[in-house]
Design a protein around this motif. Structure first.
Motif, PDB file in Angstrom:
ATOM      1  N   PRO A  81       0.471  -0.952   0.068  1.00  0.00           N
ATOM      2  CA  PRO A  81       0.665   0.279  -0.297  1.00  0.00           C
ATOM      3  C   PRO A  81       0.754   1.102  -0.185  1.00  0.00           C
ATOM      4  CG  PRO A  81      -0.496  -1.438   1.848  1.00  0.00           C
ATOM      5  CD  PRO A  81       0.654  -1.862   1.631  1.00  0.00           C
ATOM      6  N   GLN A  82       0.309   2.132  -0.854  1.00  0.00           N
ATOM      7  CA  GLN A  82       1.362   3.199  -0.988  1.00  0.00           C
ATOM      8  C   GLN A  82       1.648   3.744   0.977  1.00  0.00           C
ATOM      9  OE1 GLN A  82       2.627   5.704  -3.095  1.00  0.00           O
ATOM     10  NE2 GLN A  82       1.621   3.827  -4.511  1.00  0.00           N
ATOM     11  N   LYS A  83       0.913   4.080   1.465  1.00  0.00           N
ATOM     12  CA  LYS A  83       1.064   4.370   3.014  1.00  0.00           C
ATOM     13  C   LYS A  83       1.162   3.159   3.540  1.00  0.00           C
ATOM     14  CE  LYS A  83      -1.274   8.812   3.147  1.00  0.00           C
ATOM     15  NZ  LYS A  83      -2.505   9.242   3.151  1.00  0.00           N
ATOM     16  N   GLY A  84       2.265   3.579   4.140  1.00  0.00           N
ATOM     17  CA  GLY A  84       3.434   3.071   5.983  1.00  0.00           C
ATOM     18  C   GLY A  84       4.187   2.085   5.390  1.00  0.00           C
ATOM     19  N   LEU A  85       5.203   1.604   6.065  1.00  0.00           N
ATOM     20  CA  LEU A  85       6.626   1.046   5.848  1.00  0.00           C
ATOM     21  C   LEU A  85       6.988   0.588   4.526  1.00  0.00           C
ATOM     22  CD1 LEU A  85       8.481  -0.141   8.686  1.00  0.00           C
ATOM     23  CD2 LEU A  85       8.752   1.738   7.452  1.00  0.00           C
ATOM     24  N   LEU A  86       7.192   1.083   3.722  1.00  0.00           N
ATOM     25  CA  LEU A  86       8.556   0.352   2.311  1.00  0.00           C
ATOM     26  C   LEU A  86       7.203   0.873   1.293  1.00  0.00           C
ATOM     27  CD1 LEU A  86       9.535  -2.847   3.188  1.00  0.00           C
ATOM     28  CD2 LEU A  86      10.603  -0.306   3.126  1.00  0.00           C
ATOM     29  N   GLY A  87       5.903   1.826   1.105  1.00  0.00           N
ATOM     30  CA  GLY A  87       5.245   2.175   0.788  1.00  0.00           C
ATOM     31  C   GLY A  87       4.756   2.098  -0.473  1.00  0.00           C
ATOM     32  N   GLY A  88       4.100   2.010  -2.018  1.00  0.00           N
ATOM     33  CA  GLY A  88       4.400   1.753  -3.345  1.00  0.00           C
ATOM     34  C   GLY A  88       5.975   0.972  -3.887  1.00  0.00           C
ATOM     35  N   MET A  89       5.702  -0.153  -2.756  1.00  0.00           N
ATOM     36  CA  MET A  89       7.244  -1.334  -3.163  1.00  0.00           C
ATOM     37  C   MET A  89       6.973  -2.438  -3.184  1.00  0.00           C
ATOM     38  SD  MET A  89      10.266   1.450  -3.182  1.00  0.00           S
ATOM     39  CE  MET A  89      11.015   0.077  -3.081  1.00  0.00           C
ATOM     40  N   LEU A  90       7.755  -2.695  -4.611  1.00  0.00           N
ATOM     41  CA  LEU A  90       7.079  -4.466  -4.600  1.00  0.00           C
ATOM     42  C   LEU A  90       7.345  -5.512  -3.879  1.00  0.00           C
ATOM     43  CD1 LEU A  90       8.068  -4.991  -8.374  1.00  0.00           C
ATOM     44  CD2 LEU A  90       5.822  -5.394  -7.381  1.00  0.00           C
ATOM     45  N   GLY A  91       6.857  -5.768  -3.366  1.00  0.00           N
ATOM     46  CA  GLY A  91       7.737  -7.054  -1.859  1.00  0.00           C
ATOM     47  C   GLY A  91       6.517  -8.389  -1.549  1.00  0.00           C
ATOM     48  N   LEU A  92       7.309  -9.485  -0.724  1.00  0.00           N
ATOM     49  CA  LEU A  92       6.600 -10.964  -0.616  1.00  0.00           C
ATOM     50  C   LEU A  92       5.510 -10.346   0.270  1.00  0.00           C
ATOM     51  CD1 LEU A  92       9.805 -12.018  -0.360  1.00  0.00           C
ATOM     52  CD2 LEU A  92       8.459 -12.766  -1.911  1.00  0.00           C
ATOM     53  N   PRO A  93       4.549 -11.725  -0.199  1.00  0.00           N
ATOM     54  CA  PRO A  93       3.563 -10.997   0.818  1.00  0.00           C
ATOM     55  C   PRO A  93       3.869 -11.274   2.173  1.00  0.00           C
ATOM     56  CG  PRO A  93       3.033 -12.594  -0.851  1.00  0.00           C
ATOM     57  CD  PRO A  93       4.531 -12.085  -0.631  1.00  0.00           C
ATOM     58  N   THR A  94       3.522 -10.890   3.194  1.00  0.00           N
ATOM     59  CA  THR A  94       3.800 -10.849   4.666  1.00  0.00           C
ATOM     60  C   THR A  94       2.669 -11.129   5.597  1.00  0.00           C
ATOM     61  OG1 THR A  94       3.822  -8.457   5.675  1.00  0.00           O
ATOM     62  CG2 THR A  94       5.966  -9.414   3.841  1.00  0.00           C
ATOM     63  N   SER A  95       2.581 -11.298   6.789  1.00  0.00           N
ATOM     64  CA  SER A  95       1.784 -11.321   7.943  1.00  0.00           C
ATOM     65  C   SER A  95       1.396 -10.175   8.274  1.00  0.00           C
ATOM     66  CB  SER A  95       1.891 -11.775   8.589  1.00  0.00           C
ATOM     67  OG  SER A  95       2.985 -12.023  10.063  1.00  0.00           O
ATOM     68  N   ASP A  96       1.032  -8.841   9.138  1.00  0.00           N
ATOM     69  CA  ASP A  96       0.692  -7.663   9.664  1.00  0.00           C
ATOM     70  C   ASP A  96       2.342  -7.863  10.688  1.00  0.00           C
ATOM     71  OD1 ASP A  96      -1.123  -7.407   8.679  1.00  0.00           O
ATOM     72  OD2 ASP A  96      -2.980  -7.203  10.352  1.00  0.00           O
ATOM     73  N   TRP A  97       2.927  -6.917  10.841  1.00  0.00           N
ATOM     74  CA  TRP A  97       3.717  -7.280  11.773  1.00  0.00           C
ATOM     75  C   TRP A  97       3.737  -6.789  13.278  1.00  0.00           C
ATOM     76  CZ3 TRP A  97       7.326  -4.653   7.703  1.00  0.00           C
ATOM     77  CH2 TRP A  97       7.784  -4.273   6.789  1.00  0.00           C
ATOM     78  N   LEU A  98       3.341  -7.679  14.057  1.00  0.00           N
ATOM     79  CA  LEU A  98       2.830  -7.003  15.875  1.00  0.00           C
ATOM     80  C   LEU A  98       3.922  -7.471  17.024  1.00  0.00           C
ATOM     81  CD1 LEU A  98      -0.056  -9.576  14.585  1.00  0.00           C
ATOM     82  CD2 LEU A  98       0.220  -6.633  14.908  1.00  0.00           C
ATOM     83  N   ALA A  99       4.185  -6.616  17.990  1.00  0.00           N
ATOM     84  CA  ALA A  99       4.502  -6.786  18.898  1.00  0.00           C
ATOM     85  C   ALA A  99       4.805  -7.989  19.681  1.00  0.00           C
ATOM     86  CB  ALA A  99       3.894  -6.175  20.010  1.00  0.00           C
ATOM     87  N   GLN A 100       3.408  -8.942  19.573  1.00  0.00           N
ATOM     88  CA  GLN A 100       3.744 -10.094  19.860  1.00  0.00           C
ATOM     89  C   GLN A 100       3.961 -11.207  18.938  1.00  0.00           C
ATOM     90  OE1 GLN A 100       3.589 -10.585  23.433  1.00  0.00           O
ATOM     91  NE2 GLN A 100       3.531  -9.027  23.576  1.00  0.00           N
ATOM     92  N   LYS A 101       4.016 -12.836  18.912  1.00  0.00           N
ATOM     93  CA  LYS A 101       4.221 -13.561  17.606  1.00  0.00           C
ATOM     94  C   LYS A 101       3.450 -13.499  17.120  1.00  0.00           C
ATOM     95  CE  LYS A 101       9.363 -14.913  17.792  1.00  0.00           C
ATOM     96  NZ  LYS A 101       9.697 -15.685  18.581  1.00  0.00           N
ATOM     97  N   PRO A 102       2.919 -12.990  15.479  1.00  0.00           N
ATOM     98  CA  PRO A 102       1.175 -13.416  15.439  1.00  0.00           C
ATOM     99  C   PRO A 102       1.164 -15.094  15.370  1.00  0.00           C
ATOM    100  CG  PRO A 102       2.547 -12.636  13.968  1.00  0.00           C
ATOM    101  CD  PRO A 102       3.607 -12.538  14.688  1.00  0.00           C
ATOM    102  N   PRO A 103       0.062 -16.053  15.581  1.00  0.00           N
ATOM    103  CA  PRO A 103      -0.463 -16.597  15.134  1.00  0.00           C
ATOM    104  C   PRO A 103       0.016 -16.720  12.956  1.00  0.00           C
ATOM    105  CG  PRO A 103      -2.180 -16.135  15.233  1.00  0.00           C
ATOM    106  CD  PRO A 103      -1.322 -14.849  15.247  1.00  0.00           C
TER     107      PRO A 103
END
Ligand code: SF4
Length: 352
Positions: free
Chosen positions: A266-288
């Protein structure tokens, strides 16, 4: 105050200090591709080059920037050419320089200067600061270096030099305003552009953060920290808060040809507008581990670690072979990996 400190000349001698710096600069200026050749005073370097180099140099070393600056100019030799480029092409060229918001602002700034200022940068700091991605420091640097007009150009190098000259005990970041005020008193009317660059060069080559080489410095007679033998203890810094760590998953999907699936962030947020690998959300606790779709995912034993400005990130790497993943994105040949942000390159390297 030590007896040596009593002997030093007052650091509050603006004319003599700037004269010493300019004389030193005439002999020791670094040769950099965005500067004029040594000894040349006129015409000034192109504002486009000054601006581009200053944006690239934010948080990136000179050694890294030099070849990237030259490559960038070969692709877009003028600000008008850059304004006409696609944002995608600019972000791709920016890959590896980090802080992609800077690249988006760079492109937006080129378009604004071209459309609203007929391709000519304004000279006043207030007008420069209205342009995308130009703050106090960059506005002052453009005004001083490109237009040779007096401006207080204060970066980390200048803060360090001022803190040492004055043995300023207030720690950074609280001392920022004080150090800026101290620096302002030295800005000369004569050759302010060269003066600004002389401080940058002194900070980069002589008054370095660790082990300052005071024996090579033109300001030794004016420097309170040197006089007391405590130069390396300045500037003082407030204790830093530890960066938090975030956690997540990253997903590598390959098809039979070995192409890799990327999505546009997405344009807004970290590395916005860049190509990237799919990821989960980045959270303070290890996500499921919630995979993007069902299948025979394989977990890679190595965790990918990366540090952003405000946090560390740890990603678990998963991979799968698939021809038609039900996600928004596309397969790209491995040659496109070069254009990816470093985080995703690390994920691909970890598993190759
Ligand atoms: S004398 Fe040493 S500490 Fe002082 S400004 Fe020069 S290099 Fe920096």
């Amino acid at each position: 105050m030590s007896s040596m400190a009593q002997k030093i000349k007052s650091p509050q001698a603006p004319d003599s200090l700037s004269a010493l710096m300019l004389a030193w600069y005439d002999n020791h200026a670094r040769t950099l591709p965005w500067r004029l050749a040594k000894g040349a005073r006129s015409p000034r370097p192109a504002p486009y080059h000054v601006w581009l180099s200053e944006i690239m140099l934010q948080q990136t070393t000179v050694e890294t920037v030099i070849p990237r600056f030259q490559r960038f100019l070969r692709q877009w030799p003028t600000i008008e050419a850059l304004a006409l480029a696609s944002q995608e092409a600019v972000l791709k060229e920016w890959a590896g320089l980090g802080y992609y918001a800077r690249a988006r602002n760079l492109h937006a700034c080129a378009q604004r200067v071209t459309r609203q200022h007929h391709g000519v940068f304004p000279q006043e700091e207030a007008a420069l600061k209205k342009l995308p991605g130009i703050g106090d420091y960059t506005a002052a640097a453009i005004r001083a270096i490109a237009f040779d007009r007096p401006a207080n150009v204060v970066d980390g190098n200048v803060e360090r030099i001022m803190a040492r000259l004055h043995k300023e005990t207030m720690p950074l970041p609280m001392a920022k305003k004080r150090l800026r005020d101290l620096a302002a008193a030295y800005v000369p009317d004569k050759r302010p552009g060269d003066y600004a660059q002389s401080l940058m060069d002194l900070g980069a080559t002589v008054c370095t953060p660790q082990s300052p080489k005071c024996e090579r410095c033109p300001l030794t007679d004016h420097c309170a920290a040197h006089a007391d033998g405590v130069a390396a203890d300045f500037p003082r810094r407030a204790a830093k808060n530890e960066k938090p760590t975030r956690f997540g998953h990253v997903f590598i999907i390959r098809n039979k040809e070995g192409a890799i699936f990327f999505e546009r962030r997405p344009q807004k947020g970290l590395l916005g507008g860049m190509l990237g690998l799919p990821t989960s959300d980045w959270l303070a606790q290890k996500p499921p581990t919630r995979k993007p779709f069902k299948g025979q995912w394989q977990k890679h034993p190595q965790i990918v670690r990366h540090t952003f400005t405000h946090f560390h990130l740890e990603l678990t790497v998963w991979q799968i072979g698939h021809e038609h993943p039900p996600l928004a994105g596309a397969f790209y040949p491995p040659s496109e990996i070069e254009a990816l942000p470093t985080l995703f390159k690390k994920a691909l390297w970890s598993h190759s």
